[in-house]
Design an enzyme around this catalytic site. Sequence first.
Site: not given
Length: 553
Positions: A382, A446, A539
């Site tokens: 991320s 995602d 995610h």
Amino acid sequence: MASSTGIQGDDFRYLIVRPDKGGIWDVLKYSLRGDIECGSKFLESSDQDVVGGEAADHRWIILVSIVARRIIHFLGKPMELTGYGVDFFLNLLSQNGSLFGLFYNLLRGDIVIPKRGTETFISTIGHLDERMDLYQAKNLVGDLHNSTPGEGIKNVELDDRATMDLCMMASKLAYENAEVVRNVVVHHWKQLMTLKSACLQRMQMHFVDFYDCWDGPFLFNGALIPFVIGNHFIDYQKKKSTQVFLLCDKPKDATLILISFRGTEPFDADDWSTDFDYSWYEIPNLGKLHMGFLEALGVGNREDTASFHYHLQKRGTKHCYPEAAKVESSNEGPHSEGSAGIDKKGIPPEMLEMSAYYVVREKLKTLFEEHKNAKYIVTGHSLGGALAILFPIVLVLHDETNLLQKLLGVYTFGQPRVGNKQLGRFMEAHLNHPVPKYFRVVYCNDLVPRLPYDDKTFLYKHFGVCLYYNSCFIEQKMDEEPNKNYFGITHMIPEHLIAIWELIRSLTMGYTHGPEYKEGWFSIFLRVLGLSMPGIAAHCSVNYVNSVRLGKS
């Protein structure tokens, strides 16, 4: 370039989106009527001509940034309190065995109360995926069998599944506190290696350090004055929100150093606001970079845009702050080579402790003095992935040739875009020769890798090799993941259908792939919530661990 200090620089440009500078009526007029004057209220730039053009050409993207960040800011405190509550409740359950165990201990008067910051207090991300064991690939075992005692890993291949798994597990581990990280690296991973094979005793994971750094390095002429360069007061933001840790494959004569940046924390409003930020900073001959990620790395602050110029100029260029140049010239030392106009002794000690970039860079130099033959990998999930690729970008800017030669690779997982197409072309020249060194792993739908937006007029572009995994964990190498902007209407129905399939899959994984792939109630609960917004559940780190371990071409 104009800045709050009044220092001029014609080559460096920037655009800052400030959601707080306009009112709700400005947002409505800008969105419904396309009122450029109202939209321009939210924008600040080094060139006023840029403001009108950006407000007109990228109206919807800027609106998403404004609205999303205003909502996130409004929910910031509730998110923080919710995060504290969720963390405490999950640890309360796990440390007492279960909900039944909690009630049983309560009746006995022997309830275990979780303590933050200890090696038993696990983050929300850790509870979503409780796996801590490293993947044992045959080629990693073979590498160790072919090495002599005490030699460690002789060859680390970037397409090695064990290397990818080490990076992903380290990226997941970065969400934990320092004590958990130390305990897992020093004891759990080491014990795992010992239990698998007698030969694996030769590999001893060595925890180097964990750093808790400030987000955005400093404000010149600030109210608080931790230290001074010349006549310029330097002040850090008050919140530590950038974390990174380092490990080696063994304590002496290591061959591999791994750097792992923490990613977007689920209840951290600042992290999510950074992901939705549209602001950029342009460097001549290099391209445009995401301003929020630069701040998180500790190489600039939008409240004084001249700070970006100071930290992102090439070695040998004229200083934005003359006093800083005097500091450099009077403090040259053994670490001065390739230091972007400042060296280790020229950087105040407080800055070395507060800026993630400088902390990691100087620690790397120290480690390479101890481990002459080592190379390093940078990784993150991320937001951590964005910081992982920005780190070598700034090294290139600073002409850190020695460190760049030691770079084995960059692995990112669910990483957002960090810059424009020009930046990609510039960095590919440094990261693609003699072999590709930068790999972006993207799982299915995602949302985060599809932020900030990329369309025919937009500036943010991915670069590097994309390893894309669909919902069946089929790996494909490509330049860009499918549905690159996520919110397309044509993809809405398939995204929700896949989310339903992923929920069903999570209920059966333990039976079809083995007990280590069984998802807990909390992960399944998140998938249920994610049916309304599939990109959020996609995610989660559990999908990336599964992709790396189960992925097939």
